[in-house]
Design a protein around this motif. Structure first.
Motif, PDB file in Angstrom:
ATOM      1  N   MET A   1      40.790  47.967  51.078  1.00 18.44           N
ATOM      2  CA  MET A   1      41.845  47.433  50.208  1.00 18.44           C
ATOM      3  C   MET A   1      41.234  46.533  49.133  1.00 18.44           C
ATOM      4  SD  MET A   1      45.065  44.915  51.138  1.00 18.44           S
ATOM      5  CE  MET A   1      45.915  46.123  52.134  1.00 18.44           C
ATOM      6  N   LYS A   2      41.554  46.811  47.885  1.00 14.05           N
ATOM      7  CA  LYS A   2      41.058  45.978  46.798  1.00 14.05           C
ATOM      8  C   LYS A   2      41.986  44.786  46.577  1.00 14.05           C
ATOM      9  CE  LYS A   2      38.498  49.555  44.317  1.00 14.05           C
ATOM     10  NZ  LYS A   2      38.281  50.241  43.024  1.00 14.05           N
ATOM     11  N   PRO A   3      41.472  43.729  45.975  1.00 11.54           N
ATOM     12  CA  PRO A   3      42.326  42.559  45.725  1.00 11.54           C
ATOM     13  C   PRO A   3      43.497  42.835  44.784  1.00 11.54           C
ATOM     14  CG  PRO A   3      40.016  41.949  45.617  1.00 11.54           C
ATOM     15  CD  PRO A   3      40.057  43.447  45.676  1.00 11.54           C
ATOM     16  N   LEU A   4      43.317  43.730  43.801  1.00  8.56           N
ATOM     17  CA  LEU A   4      44.312  43.823  42.739  1.00  8.56           C
ATOM     18  C   LEU A   4      44.547  45.260  42.281  1.00  8.56           C
ATOM     19  CD1 LEU A   4      46.058  42.156  40.712  1.00  8.56           C
ATOM     20  CD2 LEU A   4      44.066  42.146  39.186  1.00  8.56           C
ATOM     21  N   ALA A   5      45.822  45.582  42.016  1.00  8.98           N
ATOM     22  CA  ALA A   5      46.204  46.805  41.315  1.00  8.98           C
ATOM     23  C   ALA A   5      46.880  46.393  40.014  1.00  8.98           C
ATOM     24  CB  ALA A   5      47.156  47.644  42.167  1.00  8.98           C
ATOM     25  N   ILE A   6      46.472  47.007  38.915  1.00  8.47           N
ATOM     26  CA  ILE A   6      47.029  46.688  37.599  1.00  8.47           C
ATOM     27  C   ILE A   6      47.830  47.890  37.104  1.00  8.47           C
ATOM     28  CG2 ILE A   6      46.530  46.013  35.221  1.00  8.47           C
ATOM     29  CD1 ILE A   6      43.884  44.862  36.197  1.00  8.47           C
ATOM     30  N   ILE A   7      49.099  47.670  36.814  1.00 16.48           N
ATOM     31  CA  ILE A   7      49.966  48.704  36.256  1.00 16.48           C
ATOM     32  C   ILE A   7      50.071  48.470  34.752  1.00 16.48           C
ATOM     33  CG2 ILE A   7      52.300  49.677  36.252  1.00 16.48           C
ATOM     34  CD1 ILE A   7      52.573  48.530  39.130  1.00 16.48           C
ATOM     35  N   ILE A   8      49.766  49.500  33.956  1.00 13.88           N
ATOM     36  CA  ILE A   8      49.858  49.384  32.505  1.00 13.88           C
ATOM     37  C   ILE A   8      50.894  50.380  31.987  1.00 13.88           C
ATOM     38  CG2 ILE A   8      48.631  49.493  30.309  1.00 13.88           C
ATOM     39  CD1 ILE A   8      46.076  48.829  31.715  1.00 13.88           C
ATOM     40  N   PRO A   9      52.101  49.933  31.649  1.00  8.91           N
ATOM     41  CA  PRO A   9      53.067  50.820  30.992  1.00  8.91           C
ATOM     42  C   PRO A   9      52.611  51.088  29.560  1.00  8.91           C
ATOM     43  CG  PRO A   9      54.133  48.883  31.979  1.00  8.91           C
ATOM     44  CD  PRO A   9      52.671  48.613  31.903  1.00  8.91           C
ATOM     45  N   CYS A  10      52.671  52.351  29.148  1.00 10.73           N
ATOM     46  CA  CYS A  10      52.173  52.706  27.814  1.00 10.73           C
ATOM     47  C   CYS A  10      53.157  53.636  27.130  1.00 10.73           C
ATOM     48  CB  CYS A  10      50.800  53.368  27.936  1.00 10.73           C
ATOM     49  SG  CYS A  10      50.078  53.878  26.353  1.00 10.73           S
ATOM     50  N   TYR A  11      53.663  53.204  25.995  1.00 10.35           N
ATOM     51  CA  TYR A  11      54.516  54.069  25.173  1.00 10.35           C
ATOM     52  C   TYR A  11      54.178  53.822  23.710  1.00 10.35           C
ATOM     53  CZ  TYR A  11      58.502  56.159  22.853  1.00 10.35           C
ATOM     54  OH  TYR A  11      59.295  56.927  22.015  1.00 10.35           O
ATOM     55  N   ASN A  12      53.584  54.814  23.065  1.00  9.56           N
ATOM     56  CA  ASN A  12      53.197  54.722  21.655  1.00  9.56           C
ATOM     57  C   ASN A  12      52.376  53.465  21.368  1.00  9.56           C
ATOM     58  OD1 ASN A  12      54.553  57.112  21.249  1.00  9.56           O
ATOM     59  ND2 ASN A  12      56.334  56.177  20.258  1.00  9.56           N
ATOM     60  N   MET A  13      51.295  53.303  22.113  1.00 11.63           N
ATOM     61  CA  MET A  13      50.471  52.108  22.016  1.00 11.63           C
ATOM     62  C   MET A  13      49.063  52.401  21.504  1.00 11.63           C
ATOM     63  SD  MET A  13      51.876  49.216  22.872  1.00 11.63           S
ATOM     64  CE  MET A  13      53.605  49.326  22.525  1.00 11.63           C
ATOM     65  N   GLU A  14      48.925  53.394  20.639  1.00 11.54           N
ATOM     66  CA  GLU A  14      47.601  53.778  20.165  1.00 11.54           C
ATOM     67  C   GLU A  14      46.875  52.644  19.440  1.00 11.54           C
ATOM     68  OE1 GLU A  14      48.147  57.126  17.558  1.00 11.54           O
ATOM     69  OE2 GLU A  14      49.086  55.919  15.953  1.00 11.54           O
ATOM     70  N   LYS A  15      47.611  51.710  18.847  1.00 13.78           N
ATOM     71  CA  LYS A  15      46.996  50.606  18.113  1.00 13.78           C
ATOM     72  C   LYS A  15      46.482  49.503  19.033  1.00 13.78           C
ATOM     73  CE  LYS A  15      49.859  51.096  13.948  1.00 13.78           C
ATOM     74  NZ  LYS A  15      50.838  50.396  13.062  1.00 13.78           N
ATOM     75  N   TYR A  16      46.966  49.478  20.273  1.00 14.79           N
ATOM     76  CA  TYR A  16      46.715  48.309  21.122  1.00 14.79           C
ATOM     77  C   TYR A  16      46.042  48.619  22.454  1.00 14.79           C
ATOM     78  CZ  TYR A  16      50.407  46.777  17.921  1.00 14.79           C
ATOM     79  OH  TYR A  16      51.150  46.516  16.798  1.00 14.79           O
ATOM     80  N   ILE A  17      46.191  49.832  22.964  1.00 17.07           N
ATOM     81  CA  ILE A  17      45.814  50.121  24.340  1.00 17.07           C
ATOM     82  C   ILE A  17      44.331  49.895  24.614  1.00 17.07           C
ATOM     83  CG2 ILE A  17      45.523  52.603  23.855  1.00 17.07           C
ATOM     84  CD1 ILE A  17      46.861  51.047  27.125  1.00 17.07           C
ATOM     85  N   LEU A  18      43.452  50.172  23.655  1.00 14.82           N
ATOM     86  CA  LEU A  18      42.019  49.977  23.894  1.00 14.82           C
ATOM     87  C   LEU A  18      41.675  48.509  24.125  1.00 14.82           C
ATOM     88  CD1 LEU A  18      40.115  52.445  21.513  1.00 14.82           C
ATOM     89  CD2 LEU A  18      40.253  52.482  24.012  1.00 14.82           C
ATOM     90  N   THR A  19      42.342  47.618  23.422  1.00 20.01           N
ATOM     91  CA  THR A  19      42.094  46.180  23.622  1.00 20.01           C
ATOM     92  C   THR A  19      42.473  45.775  25.037  1.00 20.01           C
ATOM     93  OG1 THR A  19      42.496  45.722  21.284  1.00 20.01           O
ATOM     94  CG2 THR A  19      42.625  43.862  22.793  1.00 20.01           C
ATOM     95  N   ALA A  20      43.603  46.274  25.518  1.00 18.68           N
ATOM     96  CA  ALA A  20      44.037  45.976  26.884  1.00 18.68           C
ATOM     97  C   ALA A  20      43.038  46.521  27.901  1.00 18.68           C
ATOM     98  CB  ALA A  20      45.421  46.559  27.132  1.00 18.68           C
ATOM     99  N   LEU A  21      42.620  47.766  27.731  1.00 19.85           N
ATOM    100  CA  LEU A  21      41.702  48.395  28.681  1.00 19.85           C
ATOM    101  C   LEU A  21      40.340  47.718  28.675  1.00 19.85           C
ATOM    102  CD1 LEU A  21      42.556  52.165  28.077  1.00 19.85           C
ATOM    103  CD2 LEU A  21      43.379  50.676  29.917  1.00 19.85           C
ATOM    104  N   ASN A  22      39.838  47.393  27.506  1.00 18.36           N
ATOM    105  CA  ASN A  22      38.534  46.721  27.424  1.00 18.36           C
ATOM    106  C   ASN A  22      38.574  45.333  28.041  1.00 18.36           C
ATOM    107  OD1 ASN A  22      36.425  48.380  26.173  1.00 18.36           O
ATOM    108  ND2 ASN A  22      37.813  48.496  24.415  1.00 18.36           N
TER     109      ASN A  22
END
Length: 307
Positions: free
Chosen positions: A1-22
């Protein structure tokens, strides 16, 4: 079991999603610390391709990408609860236009085994023209366990809030194709939880002015009706501290709603119970002024149930 699960809702986020993932990729020992579930909610831009390329390029074995038909934010949370293997101590939600500071995981590691139902931290708000402000914090509270009564506070965005997974998965499904379900999720989790740990330092960045975000939509008939549905739903709890938050929300609605649409601000059911409320998220002197202002400003609503 890992300490954390991260849920990322994504809808038309091409401008922002890479910053979140990085911002996750750059965390210390991220692969052993977390699993990341990016859930695309029927995007019509290049979000899907960007995420897939990111995962493949970095050869990430703990990042998982799921696609579903559009159903709004609440449907993504339902999908995660009902379809994913959230085998973790804690779960958090990172909206795709927000991101973390690089030392977040190092801080979480200090507290993750203390069995708190909720761990939460401060964050920065990025406003128009790239102005950055500290996000909402509980006044006069440092790193410490926080009493349940303080947990009904205005900042309900999911950023930097880490829920114990076994409680998170007990929550009833949120309503789909409707905005502002984070208000329901937060308050229903607080109903279930008993102990809360607050870290008074900023570990995330909240983009507060993105075009198309629900928070930037006009206060028209549609938005007011959705907000009133949520308020009336939460009123059944009859919690005096939750009532304080709902009173503040009603005051905010009235202030921002054009006069022609105020008729849609309407309380239902046993709404008189909202008269019994307490405010704990602002300083004492301000609290008295706000409380008096609420009664005067909303007197007609509290008498008749509508403006």
């Amino acid at each position: 079991m890992k300490p954390l699960a991260i849920i990322i809702p994504c809808y038309n986020m091409e401008k922002y999603i890479l910053t979140a993932l990085n911002s996750i990729l750059n965390q210390e020992n991220q692969e052993s610390f977390c699993d990341v579930f990016i859930i695309d909610d029927g995007s019509q831009d290049n979000s899907l391709q960007i995420v897939e390329q990111f995962i493949n390029k970095n050869k990430l074995n703990n990042f998982y990408f799921h696609k579903k038909n559009n159903g709004n934010w609440g449907s993504v949370i339902n999908f995660a609860k009902n379809n994913l293997n959230l085998n973790s101590q804690y779960v958090t939600i990172l909206d795709a236009d927000d991101y973390y500071k690089e030392d977040l995981f190092a801080e979480l590691k200090k507290h993750i085994d203390n069995n708190y139902d909720l761990i939460f931290t401060g964050f920065y708000e990025i406003k128009k023209k790239s102005r950055i402000h500290k996000g909402y914090l509980i006044p006069n509270k440092g790193d410490q366990i926080i009493a349940k009564k303080y947990m009904r506070f205005p900042s309900l965005i999911p950023l930097c809030k880490f829920f114990k997974t076994k409680l998170f998965t007990q929550l009833n499904d949120l309503e789909e194709k409707v905005s502002y379900q984070d208000i329901i999720l937060w308050n229903k989790f607080i109903d279930l939880a008993e102990n809360f740990y607050y870290i008074k330092k900023e570990y995330g960045y909240y983009l507060n002015h993105r075009e198309g975000a629900s928070s930037t939509q006009p206060f028209n008939e549609q938005r007011i009706k959705i907000m009133m549905k949520i308020i009336n739903h939460l009123l059944i709890d009859k919690d005096i501290y939750l009532n304080g938050y709902l009173m503040a929300l009603l005051m905010h609605l009235k202030k921002n709603t054009p006069k022609k649409d105020r008729k849609f601000i309407k309380l239902e059911g046993e709404f008189q119970s909202i008269r019994k409320f307490k405010l704990l998220w602002c300083p004492f002197g301000t609290r008295i002024i706000v409380k008096i202002g609420m009664f005067l400003y909303l007197n007609k609503l509290l008498i008749n149930g509508s403006f």
